[in-house]
Design a protein around this motif. Structure first.
Motif, short mmCIF file in Angstrom:
data_model
loop_
_atom_site.label_atom_id
_atom_site.label_comp_id
_atom_site.label_asym_id
_atom_site.label_seq_id
_atom_site.Cartn_x
_atom_site.Cartn_y
_atom_site.Cartn_z
N SER A 111 0.52 -1.37 0.30
CA SER A 111 0.12 -0.11 0.07
C SER A 111 0.99 1.35 0.41
CB SER A 111 -1.43 0.15 1.03
OG SER A 111 -0.42 0.44 2.19
N SER A 112 0.15 1.96 -0.50
CA SER A 112 1.49 3.98 -0.35
C SER A 112 0.86 4.22 0.61
CB SER A 112 0.38 4.50 -1.66
OG SER A 112 -1.12 4.45 -0.92
N GLY A 113 2.33 4.63 0.69
CA GLY A 113 2.45 5.51 2.29
C GLY A 113 3.60 5.38 3.26
N GLY A 126 -9.42 7.49 -9.77
CA GLY A 126 -9.03 6.68 -8.68
C GLY A 126 -8.39 6.86 -7.49
N GLY A 127 -8.67 6.56 -6.60
CA GLY A 127 -7.23 6.38 -5.83
C GLY A 127 -6.75 7.94 -4.93
N GLU A 128 -8.04 8.67 -4.85
CA GLU A 128 -8.37 10.07 -4.43
C GLU A 128 -9.25 9.94 -4.31
OE1 GLU A 128 -5.87 13.55 -5.09
OE2 GLU A 128 -6.50 12.80 -7.34
N PRO A 129 -10.04 11.11 -3.68
CA PRO A 129 -11.52 11.61 -4.32
C PRO A 129 -11.46 12.95 -5.36
CG PRO A 129 -10.84 11.80 -1.38
CD PRO A 129 -9.44 11.53 -2.43
N CYS A 130 -12.52 12.69 -5.79
CA CYS A 130 -12.74 13.30 -7.36
C CYS A 130 -14.05 13.85 -6.75
CB CYS A 130 -12.54 12.67 -8.51
SG CYS A 130 -13.01 13.60 -9.85
N THR A 134 -15.44 9.07 -14.87
CA THR A 134 -16.22 7.77 -13.34
C THR A 134 -15.13 7.94 -12.87
OG1 THR A 134 -15.47 6.15 -14.96
CG2 THR A 134 -17.72 6.41 -15.09
N ASP A 135 -15.68 7.84 -11.62
CA ASP A 135 -15.26 8.18 -10.26
C ASP A 135 -14.59 6.22 -9.60
OD1 ASP A 135 -13.84 8.26 -8.02
OD2 ASP A 135 -15.61 9.09 -6.99
N ASN A 136 -13.56 6.28 -8.82
CA ASN A 136 -13.98 4.30 -9.15
C ASN A 136 -12.32 4.22 -7.75
OD1 ASN A 136 -14.11 3.60 -11.63
ND2 ASN A 136 -13.13 4.57 -12.46
N TYR A 137 -13.53 3.24 -7.24
CA TYR A 137 -13.09 3.43 -5.52
C TYR A 137 -12.22 2.14 -5.64
CZ TYR A 137 -13.01 3.07 -0.48
OH TYR A 137 -12.12 2.38 0.66
N VAL A 193 -8.80 -0.72 -2.39
CA VAL A 193 -8.08 0.06 -1.12
C VAL A 193 -7.03 -1.36 -1.42
CG1 VAL A 193 -7.40 -0.76 1.06
CG2 VAL A 193 -9.96 0.85 0.20
N SER A 194 -5.81 -0.96 -1.50
CA SER A 194 -4.95 -2.16 -1.50
C SER A 194 -4.26 -3.04 -0.81
CB SER A 194 -2.89 -1.18 -1.74
OG SER A 194 -2.97 -0.52 -2.65
N GLU A 195 -4.74 -2.55 0.63
CA GLU A 195 -4.72 -3.96 1.35
C GLU A 195 -6.20 -4.81 1.21
OE1 GLU A 195 -4.27 -0.79 1.54
OE2 GLU A 195 -4.50 -0.69 3.66
N ARG A 222 -10.96 3.24 6.74
CA ARG A 222 -11.39 4.81 7.52
C ARG A 222 -11.98 5.87 6.20
NH1 ARG A 222 -10.14 5.83 12.92
NH2 ARG A 222 -8.02 3.72 12.95
N ASP A 223 -12.29 5.55 5.50
CA ASP A 223 -13.18 5.53 4.44
C ASP A 223 -14.57 5.96 4.76
OD1 ASP A 223 -10.56 7.00 2.82
OD2 ASP A 223 -11.18 4.46 2.05
N ILE A 224 -15.52 7.39 5.06
CA ILE A 224 -16.30 7.52 5.31
C ILE A 224 -17.56 7.81 3.79
CG2 ILE A 224 -17.44 9.52 6.37
CD1 ILE A 224 -15.65 8.14 7.99
N GLY A 281 -14.83 11.69 3.33
CA GLY A 281 -14.27 11.95 3.83
C GLY A 281 -12.88 10.80 4.39
N ARG A 282 -12.18 10.97 5.84
CA ARG A 282 -11.37 10.22 6.45
C ARG A 282 -11.37 10.23 7.62
NH1 ARG A 282 -8.07 5.83 3.79
NH2 ARG A 282 -7.02 6.05 5.76
N SER A 283 -11.73 9.15 8.69
CA SER A 283 -11.47 8.90 9.73
C SER A 283 -10.15 8.84 10.22
CB SER A 283 -12.98 7.98 10.19
OG SER A 283 -11.63 6.56 10.33
N VAL A 343 -1.67 11.55 -3.82
CA VAL A 343 -0.54 10.75 -2.93
C VAL A 343 -1.14 11.00 -1.39
CG1 VAL A 343 1.89 10.90 -2.26
CG2 VAL A 343 1.84 11.80 -4.23
N LYS A 344 -0.95 9.68 -0.99
CA LYS A 344 -1.49 9.23 0.25
C LYS A 344 -0.29 10.18 1.32
CE LYS A 344 -4.27 6.54 -1.13
NZ LYS A 344 -3.95 6.14 -2.48
N VAL A 345 -0.30 10.89 2.02
CA VAL A 345 0.58 12.25 3.06
C VAL A 345 -0.23 11.32 4.18
CG1 VAL A 345 1.47 13.53 4.33
CG2 VAL A 345 0.75 13.77 1.98
#
Ligand code: DLL
Length: 432
Positions: free
Chosen positions: A90-92, A210-214, A231-234, A236-238, A300-302, A324-326, A335-337
């Protein structure tokens, strides 16, 4: 167009029956083969036999990203490495990120799922698909690459960067579908405009993001500038990577592939399961993964879930665009920070404290990151040149280690944590 009509249009009872069977088998496998789950289930005196219906899943413990990190690298694999044919991560977080593995069957399922995503976004065998995700440990590029090939489209594995070349290839190779983060699509759109390239001269018809909110406003701007349908596509690597959920032509929520994943929405504070339609944190259980199954993984995604039928004919539940995220992770230009990455960088830099505030904003549609960092007493009164060097060093490390450009602003000692009040580490002004 629907890639897998049989599985994407099952009746609700059929979906639940399939989920129940696959869930029982997944729980049995993790109980037998993954020490982490055996210990957890035993501690709660709960076993795979507990599952009489899909709702019983709520009795099982949640899995967190931290659990995965503690099992780094292969501790939570359910099969020996000899059965694993692909590894991603996963990224990060640098160093101990989370590692995910796939068997041959997992890869086949994954390609099927991303073929669903691409087909829902309008891609057919006649398309020329330019993939601008990074080829490497990140799941985005390889995941969608194999789905596009399965459909029979012509794939251009461009990977990231070099916008000039991306635009050139887009023109010359007659790309019809762009696969990217929305941030990169916007950057490309602006580049094309700046270079005086008429978007009408391109062959581009669709964007799969995908990969981030649009956010809607961003989608609209990209669609108008590039003259495409997006289109928006979701994913999670894990959990798998891209191929968890995707918008159809109605763009009214992302169909979540329930024959491979069970979604639940929980209250991130009480951890209780919330009723359909309520906003909360998405929790996913994998149903077909062999190498790296996950039970009740906290994304963690809302978002929220909508079980109402969709005009496209798919019966799969729709999740709302991620709101958003929790946790404190922020996504800047795809890029996930992670706050922990920033802390690690600050600990390496002389003259500053690991006390900081990250401020994400959007200026003219583009994400920006400002990092306020407290300097220590020793350098506070130093000459401006020394302070400039410190800022430059942090900015360089952010680019090299995290992969994100940010503006560093040094602030006085103790100024970020006045009195008792703990200053928020992350402020996201884009949510407004
Ligand atoms: O971003 C997988 C992916 C690649 C999905 C390409 C779609 C396309 P990770 O790097 O593990 O995996 O990051 C997962 O990214 O928990 C969300 O916070 C965020 N995310 C991914 N897609 C979306 C989306 C890939 N469409 C994390 N909207 C997730 C909002 C998204 N957030």
């Amino acid at each position: 167009m629907i890639w897998d009509r049989r599985n994407e249009c099952l009746a609700r009872e059929e979906i639940e029956q399939l989920q129940l069977e696959r869930l029982q088998s997944t729980l049995n496998r993790v109980y037998r083969n993954v020490a982490f789950y055996k210990k957890r289930f035993d501690r709660l005196k709960i076993g795979p036999d507990e599952i009489q219906n899909v709702q019983n899943l709520a009795h099982f413990p949640l899995t967190m990203k931290e659990d995965l990190r503690e099992s780094y690298p292969y501790g939570m694999f359910a099969l020996p490495l000899r059965e694993v044919v692909r590894i991603h991560s996963s990224s990060g977080v640098t160093g101990k990120s989370t590692v995910t593995g796939y068997t041959k069957n997992d890869l086949q399922h994954w390609s099927q799922l991303t073929a669903r995503v691409l087909t829902a976004g309008g891609v057919t065998k006649d398309d020329v698909v330019q993939i601008t995700f990074k080829y490497g440990l990140f799941t985005g590029a390889f995941g969608l690459h194999y789905g596009a090939e399965l459909i029979g489209a012509s794939v251009i594995p461009m990977s990231t960067g070099n916008t000039r070349k991306q635009a050139l290839i887009m023109q010359d190779y007659k790309t019809t579908a762009l696969v990217s983060t929305p941030a990169y699509a916007l950057l490309l759109a602006r580049y094309i405009e700046k270079e005086g390239i008429n978007p009408q001269s391109l062959s581009l018809k669709r964007g799969l993001f995908g990969g981030e909110p649009c956010p809607e406003s961003m989608r609209k701007e990209i669609e108008e500038r590039l003259l495409i349908n997006a289109t928006d596509n979701y994913g999670v690597s894990e959990v798998m990577g891209p191929g968890v959920s995707a918008e159809c032509e109605h763009k009214n929520g992302l169909h979540l592939y329930e024959d491979h994943f069970i979604p639940e929405i929980i209250d991130p504070q009480t951890l209780r399961v919330l009723p359909p339609g309520t906003e909360g944190e998405l929790v996913l259980t994998t149903l077909t993964k062999e190498a790296f199954p996950l039970v009740r993984y906290r994304t963690r995604d809302i978002t929220s879930l909508d079980y109402a039928p969709c005009a496209c004919g798919r019966t799969l539940v729709r999740m709302k665009k991620v709101l958003g995220r929790s946790d404190d992770i922020i996504i800047i230009k795809g890029v996930k920070v992670f706050p922990s990455q920033v802390e690690a960088i600050l600990l390496e830099v002389e003259g500053v404290e690991p006390r900081y505030q990250m401020i994400a904003d959007r200026v003219e549609g583009m994400d920006t990151l400002e990092l306020k960092v407290e300097v220590n007493e020793k350098v506070f009164s130093d000459e401006i040149k020394i302070l400039q060097n410190i800022s430059a060093e942090i900015e360089r490390k952010l680019r090299e280690i995290v992969g994100v450009s940010g503006k560093v602003k040094l602030v006085a000692p103790e100024s970020l944590q006045p009195g008792e009040a703990k200053a928020a580490k992350v402020i996201d002004r884009r949510k407004k």
